[in-house]
Motif scaffolding. Structure first.
Motif, PDB file in Angstrom:
ATOM      1  N   MET A  55       0.849  -1.184   0.000  1.00 35.44           N
ATOM      2  CA  MET A  55       0.000   0.000   0.000  1.00 35.44           C
ATOM      3  C   MET A  55       0.892   1.243   0.000  1.00 35.44           C
ATOM      4  O   MET A  55       1.802   1.368   0.819  1.00 35.44           O
ATOM      5  CB  MET A  55      -0.895   0.008   1.233  1.00 35.44           C
ATOM      6  N   ILE A  56       0.636   2.176  -0.899  1.00 38.15           N
ATOM      7  CA  ILE A  56       1.366   3.442  -0.965  1.00 38.15           C
ATOM      8  C   ILE A  56       0.497   4.515  -0.316  1.00 38.15           C
ATOM      9  O   ILE A  56      -0.639   4.754  -0.744  1.00 38.15           O
ATOM     10  CB  ILE A  56       1.706   3.830  -2.414  1.00 38.15           C
ATOM     11  N   ALA A  99      -4.741  11.648   5.847  1.00 33.03           N
ATOM     12  CA  ALA A  99      -3.951  10.545   5.301  1.00 33.03           C
ATOM     13  C   ALA A  99      -4.795   9.833   4.247  1.00 33.03           C
ATOM     14  O   ALA A  99      -6.028   9.875   4.294  1.00 33.03           O
ATOM     15  CB  ALA A  99      -3.529   9.574   6.390  1.00 33.03           C
ATOM     16  N   ALA A 100      -4.110   9.203   3.279  1.00 36.06           N
ATOM     17  CA  ALA A 100      -4.838   8.515   2.223  1.00 36.06           C
ATOM     18  C   ALA A 100      -3.986   7.409   1.622  1.00 36.06           C
ATOM     19  O   ALA A 100      -2.779   7.571   1.443  1.00 36.06           O
ATOM     20  CB  ALA A 100      -5.249   9.498   1.127  1.00 36.06           C
ATOM     21  N   VAL A 101      -4.626   6.280   1.310  1.00 43.74           N
ATOM     22  CA  VAL A 101      -3.997   5.244   0.489  1.00 43.74           C
ATOM     23  C   VAL A 101      -4.217   5.646  -0.963  1.00 43.74           C
ATOM     24  O   VAL A 101      -5.356   5.804  -1.413  1.00 43.74           O
ATOM     25  CB  VAL A 101      -4.619   3.860   0.759  1.00 43.74           C
ATOM     26  N   LEU A 102      -3.130   5.852  -1.697  1.00 42.97           N
ATOM     27  CA  LEU A 102      -3.224   6.286  -3.085  1.00 42.97           C
ATOM     28  C   LEU A 102      -3.246   5.114  -4.057  1.00 42.97           C
ATOM     29  O   LEU A 102      -4.060   5.069  -4.975  1.00 42.97           O
ATOM     30  CB  LEU A 102      -2.052   7.207  -3.426  1.00 42.97           C
ATOM     31  N   VAL A 103      -2.328   4.169  -3.837  1.00 39.80           N
ATOM     32  CA  VAL A 103      -2.129   3.089  -4.803  1.00 39.80           C
ATOM     33  C   VAL A 103      -1.916   1.778  -4.059  1.00 39.80           C
ATOM     34  O   VAL A 103      -1.304   1.755  -2.987  1.00 39.80           O
ATOM     35  CB  VAL A 103      -0.914   3.392  -5.708  1.00 39.80           C
ATOM     36  N   GLU A 104      -2.410   0.711  -4.628  1.00 39.66           N
ATOM     37  CA  GLU A 104      -2.167  -0.629  -4.105  1.00 39.66           C
ATOM     38  C   GLU A 104      -1.496  -1.474  -5.188  1.00 39.66           C
ATOM     39  O   GLU A 104      -1.995  -1.554  -6.315  1.00 39.66           O
ATOM     40  CB  GLU A 104      -3.477  -1.278  -3.666  1.00 39.66           C
ATOM     41  N   GLY A 118      -7.194   5.838  -3.521  1.00 36.75           N
ATOM     42  CA  GLY A 118      -7.687   7.177  -3.204  1.00 36.75           C
ATOM     43  C   GLY A 118      -8.617   7.247  -2.016  1.00 36.75           C
ATOM     44  O   GLY A 118      -9.486   8.117  -1.944  1.00 36.75           O
ATOM     45  N   GLN A 119      -8.439   6.353  -1.048  1.00 37.90           N
ATOM     46  CA  GLN A 119      -9.294   6.352   0.142  1.00 37.90           C
ATOM     47  C   GLN A 119      -8.620   7.124   1.268  1.00 37.90           C
ATOM     48  O   GLN A 119      -7.470   6.863   1.607  1.00 37.90           O
ATOM     49  CB  GLN A 119      -9.591   4.922   0.589  1.00 37.90           C
ATOM     50  N   GLY A 120      -9.335   8.087   1.847  1.00 37.54           N
ATOM     51  CA  GLY A 120      -8.735   8.933   2.870  1.00 37.54           C
ATOM     52  C   GLY A 120      -9.303   8.708   4.253  1.00 37.54           C
ATOM     53  O   GLY A 120     -10.385   8.130   4.417  1.00 37.54           O
ATOM     54  N   ASP A 131      -7.010  -0.280   7.715  1.00 44.25           N
ATOM     55  CA  ASP A 131      -6.831  -1.007   6.457  1.00 44.25           C
ATOM     56  C   ASP A 131      -5.671  -1.986   6.522  1.00 44.25           C
ATOM     57  O   ASP A 131      -5.457  -2.765   5.596  1.00 44.25           O
ATOM     58  CB  ASP A 131      -6.589  -0.012   5.313  1.00 44.25           C
ATOM     59  N   PHE A 132      -4.944  -1.948   7.623  1.00 50.90           N
ATOM     60  CA  PHE A 132      -3.768  -2.801   7.760  1.00 50.90           C
ATOM     61  C   PHE A 132      -3.983  -3.880   8.810  1.00 50.90           C
ATOM     62  O   PHE A 132      -3.044  -4.382   9.406  1.00 50.90           O
ATOM     63  CB  PHE A 132      -2.532  -1.972   8.128  1.00 50.90           C
ATOM     64  N   GLY A 133      -5.228  -4.250   9.073  1.00 57.16           N
ATOM     65  CA  GLY A 133      -5.515  -5.331   9.996  1.00 57.16           C
ATOM     66  C   GLY A 133      -5.663  -4.897  11.421  1.00 57.16           C
ATOM     67  O   GLY A 133      -5.368  -5.662  12.339  1.00 57.16           O
TER      68      GLY A 133
END
Length: 388
Positions: A55-56, A99-104, A118-120, A131-133
Motif C-alpha cells: 500500500m502506498i 492521510a490517504a492510500v493512493l495506490v495498491e 484514493g481512500q482517505g 486497512d492494515f488489519g
C-alpha cells in the motif's frame, strides 16, 4: 504543505508481518521496497511471497497542527511501471482527511497488478491502520482506532482508547498525537514508566502562570497512556532542592499543576537532587520496564559537576533522560551539553529546546522531538545489557 510518503507491506490476511513492514523516513527500505524523498520504488522480483500487497500512503506531516488535505493539496500518484507512465489523481479530499492510500500493488494470477485507491482518513495514520488489519477498540466510533499490527499484543498501546475515553476524554487528542510519533519511530508497543520533572525556580513564574506547565503535564500523560498501563506519571518539582515528589494521573490531572505549585516556594536551580529522586523512585518501584524521564528546565544549574557525575553513573541504569529546555538557548548551554556527555555506559540522554513560548508548539512536534533519540537508546541499551 509537508506530506509524508510511506509504504506498508501486507500479507494476504491484510496485516503486517512485523514493524519492519512499514517503510518510511526512519526505515527507508524493506524486502525490495524503498523510499527516497517522496518516491517509493519496488523491485517486485525480490519481494517475498509472504507479501501479498503493498500500500502506498500519503499523510500530512503530524507536526503541522490543524491541517488537512483540501482540493488543492489532495496528493496525486505518478506511476512508472516498466517504462509506462501513469498518473492517478484521486477525487478531492474535502472532509478533513489527513492521510490517504493512493495506490495498491497486489498479486494476481502469479504476477503483480496496480490499482488506484484514493481512500482517505481524517484520523491520520492511526485511522489508516484499520486497512492494515487493525482491531478497533470502539466499534461504534469511526474516528478513533488503536493501532495493532495483526493481532500481536506488542503493538497495542498500554491503555486502550476506550478506557481513556471513559477516564480522561480531555486527553484523547494528546494520546492519538503521541501514537503517531510512536508508530513512526517503531516504539509503539514498548512499555516504559514515564516520569516528569518540572523546574520551580523563580524564573519559571510565567510558564506556570500561562498554563504552559499544566499543558506539558497533560502531554506527558498522553504519552504515558501509550507506554504505561497504570495511568499515572510520577512528578518531581525541583529548584535548588527537591520541592515535591508526587504524581499526576488520568483521574486527577485537571488543574493539578496549578494547585500543587502554589504550595511551593520559588528557588534556585540544581539538577542533581531532582535526578537522584527519580533514580530512587524508580529503584523503589521495582519496575521491570525502562524509564523515560521528561526533565524540563529554563536555566543551567549551580551543581554542574554533581550533575555530570550523576548522569555518568546512572547511564548503566535503564533510565533515559529527555531534557527539555524552555527559554533562550544561551541560558541552556550546559543542559544542551548533557546530550553529548562523555564517560557514560551508553548515550542515555537527549535534548531539545522548546523556545520561549513552548505552549504554542504543536503537540505532534513535541512528541516527535521526545522520540528522536529514545528508539536508538532502546536498541543500544538492550544490546549492552542495560535493559534486560
Amino acid at each position: 504543505m509537508a506530506i509524508d510518503v510511506c509504504a506498508v507491506l501486507l500479507t494476504q490476511s491484510g496485516t503486517v508481518r512485523s514493524d519492519d513492514d512499514l517503510v518510511f523516513y526512519n526505515h527507508p527500505a524493506q524486502d525490495g521496497v524503498a523510499l527516497a524523498g517522496q518516491t517509493i520504488s519496488a523491485d517486485l522480483t525480490v519481494v517475498p511471497t509472504s507479501v501479498d500487497r503493498i500500500m502506498i500512503v500519503a499523510s500530512i506531516d503530524p507536526c503541522l497542527p490543524n491541517v488537512c488535505f483540501n482540493a488543492d493539496s489532495t496528493p496525486r500518484a505518478d506511476i512508472d511501471c516498466e517504462g509506462e507512465q501513469l498518473t492517478f489523481i484521486p477525487p478531492p479530499l474535502l472532509r478533513g482527511e489527513t492521510a490517504a492510500v493512493l495506490v495498491e500493488i497486489y498479486r494476481r494470477g502469479g504476477g503483480w497488478k496496480v490499482r488506484a485507491v484514493g481512500q482517505g482518513w481524517h484520523t491520520g495514520l492511526v485511522g489508516l491502520a484499520t486497512d492494515f488489519g487493525i482491531v478497533v477498540d470502539d466499534a461504534g466510533s469511526e474516528s478513533h482506532t488503536t493501532p495493532r499490527a495483526g493481532t500481536a499484543p506488542s503493538q497495542t498501546p498500554a491503555i486502550s482508547l476506550d478506557k481513556l475515553q471513559r477516564s480522561a476524554p480531555g486527553l484523547v487528542n494528546l494520546y492519538e498525537a503521541a501514537q503517531i510519533s510512536l508508530v513512526k519511530t517503531g516504539v509503539m508497543g514498548q512499555r516504559a514508566a514515564v516520569y516528569l520533572v518540572l523546574d520551580h525556580s523563580g524564573s519559571m513564574y510565567d510558564f506556570y502562570d500561562d498554563g504552559t506547565m499544566q499543558h506539558l503535564a497533560e502531554q506527558a500523560l498522553g504519552l504515558s497512556a501509550n507506554l504505561d498501563d497504570d495511568g499515572t506519571v510520577p512528578l518531581v518539582f525541583f529548584s535548588h532542592e527537591v520541592d515535591l515528589v508526587t504524581d499526576i494521573s488520568l483521574e486527577n490531572y485537571r488543574s493539578r499543576i496549578d494547585h500543587l505549585h502554589k504550595t511551593l516556594e520559588w528557588g534556585g536551580t540544581c539538577y542533581a537532587p531532582a535526578m537522584q529522586s527519580v533514580i530512587d523512585h524508580y529503584r523503589h518501584s521495582r519496575c521491570t520496564e525502562p524509564a523515560f524521564v521528561i526533565f524540563q528546565t529554563d536555566g543551567d544549574p549551580c551543581d554542574r559537576k554533581e550533575t555530570r557525575d550523576l548522569l555518568r553513573g546512572a547511564s548503566s541504569l535503564p533510565i533515559f533522560w529527555q531534557f527539555v529546555g524552555f527559554g533562550l538557548s544561551r541560558d541552556l548551554r550546559f543542559l544542551r551539553s548533557l546530550d553529548t556527555l562523555d564517560g557514560r555506559t551508553v548515550d542515555s540522554a537527549g535534548y531539545f529546546g522548546a523556545g520561549q513560548q513552548p505552549i504554542k508548539r504543536a503537540d505532534a512536534d513535541l512528541y516527535a522531538r521526545l522520540m528522536k533519540e529514545f528508539p536508538d537508546w532502546l536498541t543500544v541499551a538492550r544490546a549492552t545489557g542495560v535493559i534486560r
